[in-house]
Motif scaffolding. Structure first.
Motif, PDB file in Angstrom:
ATOM      1  N   HIS A  53       2.658   8.683 -10.683  1.00  0.00           N
ATOM      2  CA  HIS A  53       1.989   7.729  -9.801  1.00  0.00           C
ATOM      3  C   HIS A  53       2.986   7.140  -8.793  1.00  0.00           C
ATOM      4  N   ARG A  70       2.781   9.014  -0.101  1.00  0.00           N
ATOM      5  CA  ARG A  70       1.816   8.444   0.836  1.00  0.00           C
ATOM      6  C   ARG A  70       2.528   7.505   1.810  1.00  0.00           C
ATOM      7  N   LEU A  90       6.684  -0.501  -2.559  1.00  0.00           N
ATOM      8  CA  LEU A  90       6.249   0.268  -3.732  1.00  0.00           C
ATOM      9  C   LEU A  90       6.448  -0.543  -5.002  1.00  0.00           C
ATOM     10  N   ARG A 134       2.661   7.635  -4.742  1.00  0.00           N
ATOM     11  CA  ARG A 134       2.617   6.497  -3.823  1.00  0.00           C
ATOM     12  C   ARG A 134       3.761   6.561  -2.822  1.00  0.00           C
TER      13      ARG A 134
END
Length: 391
Positions: free
Chosen positions: A17, A24, A160, A21
């Motif tokens: 995950h 992205r 993040l 992220r």
């Protein structure tokens, strides 16, 4: 399953995950890759845990995450087995460090040449609050020898890390509880006539014995009716009746910090100390109450400042009344007048008002996590009245 350390290991889904992220965010920031070399960011993305890399500047460690492709560890040969044993990523390239003429630079250049180029930009940790884990001269050399623009990825990483997963929050909560037990024990062990150095040393031992992995930061200050610094210590000063003591610890377990303090009066406190402590406790309450989704970090500052002002305390150039918390003891954002960062569930903050008076200072601090409808205390709430030692 929780192991003997008191917390659950991160599973592969957690790291998947994080990488998803990050990718992205790379696309949003027009980056073809990011290179992290600081302890917090490298550990956050790779899972690699080591003592070695962060206490010596001789050998840099790099983790390269491309926008499209396999992440790669670029590390000194001495770290190979450490990386294998602790990181989920087994794509590892090493070099025989120390080699001052080429500390992994040629490997990085070859990796960059193989990237699927789209934006022509690679992110390094060069922005606000960053500490890059490589010689600056090597970064300048890379900049001159690669066909990519070097851009900042520090704020990408800060954004993040600002939302913590339940597993991350559990580690912070655990560390807050460990520190809470050490603080609770202090009135039974500290005595009038003890030196700051003795109290400091014994408090570190208490933190470790209660379960902390490390105590990278423990400030201590004392003085008659207050103290003059909240970042110093220890000194050889001996505590006497009428003194106020602060201990402020940034201790960690499982790679995550607590950061909060406690004040103690040696002998019965003066009326002024009682009033200041009361104002700080109420300001902290206001900061906790204001911490909810949709508010800003600046709102947390003003909630605390308004209480202090109502109690007759001038709020001067204090900078901030708290900050983010996680893999670093002071993280983005700041509870400061100009910080318009919106609060979201999963953010972890310190609430930290302070007061200057008569050439002294007193501070108070708690740790919270933003929930869907408010805030949850992670640190055990301090008593409203200042604890007294040797009354």
């Amino acid at each position: 399953m929780t192991d003997a350390r008191g917390y659950e290991p991160f599973d592969q889904a957690e790291f998947d995950h994080r990488i998803e992220r990050a990718r992205r965010a790379m696309e949003e920031n027009k980056l073809d890759a990011i290179v992290v070399s600081s302890e917090a960011n490298l550990e956050y993305l790779s899972g690699m845990v080591t003592q070695f890399a962060w206490v010596t500047p001789t050998r840099p460690f790099f983790f390269v995450v491309p926008r499209d492709g396999e992440p790669t560890a670029v590390i000194p040969g001495i770290g190979y087995t450490n990386w294998q044993d602790t990181s989920w990523c087994q794509n590892i390239i090493t070099w025989p460090s120390p080699r001052p003429g080429d500390e992994g630079i040629s490997i990085l250049k070859a990796l960059f040449a193989s990237l699927r180029r789209k934006h022509g930009r690679i992110g390094f940790e060069i922005g606000p609050e960053s500490r890059i884990g490589m010689p600056v001269a090597d970064l300048w050399r890379l900049k001159s020898e690669i066909d990519f623009e070097i851009a900042d990825c520090q704020m990408l990483m800060a954004n993040l890390r600002v939302i913590k997963s339940p597993a991350e929050i559990a580690r912070i909560r655990l560390m807050c509880g460990i520190a809470g037990r050490a603080f609770a024990e202090l009135p039974r062990t500290a005595r009038i006539g003890d030196s700051e150095r003795k109290i400091h040393r014994e408090f570190i031992a208490s933190l470790i014995l209660n379960g902390a992995d490390a105590v990278p930061y423990l400030a201590i200050g004392s003085g008659r009716g207050g103290y003059t610094s909240i970042i110093m210590g220890p000194t050889d000063r001996v505590l006497a009746r009428g003194d106020v003591l602060i201990l402020d610890t940034g201790s960690k377990v499982g790679g995550y910090y607590c950061d909060y303090d406690r004040n103690f009066a040696f002998g019965n406190p003066s009326d002024q100390v009682v009033r200041v402590h009361e104002a700080l406790w109420l300001a902290t309450e206001a900061g906790i109450a204001a911490a909810r989704p949709g508010k800003t970090a600046a709102d947390l500052f003003y909630a605390q400042a308004n209480v202090l002002s109502s109690h007759g305390h001038k709020v001067g150039n204090v900078g901030r009344f708290g900050h983010g918390l996680g893999k670093i003891v002071t993280e983005f954002p700041s509870n400061a007048p100009g910080d318009r960062t919106f609060l979201r569930p999963g953010m972890v903050f310190t609430i930290e008002p302070s007061v200057d008076y008569d050439g002294k200072i007193m501070a108070h601090e708690e740790n919270i996590v933003i929930t869907e409808d408010g805030a949850e205390l992670l640190s055990p709430r301090a008593p409203r009245e200042i604890p007294v030692i040797g009354a």
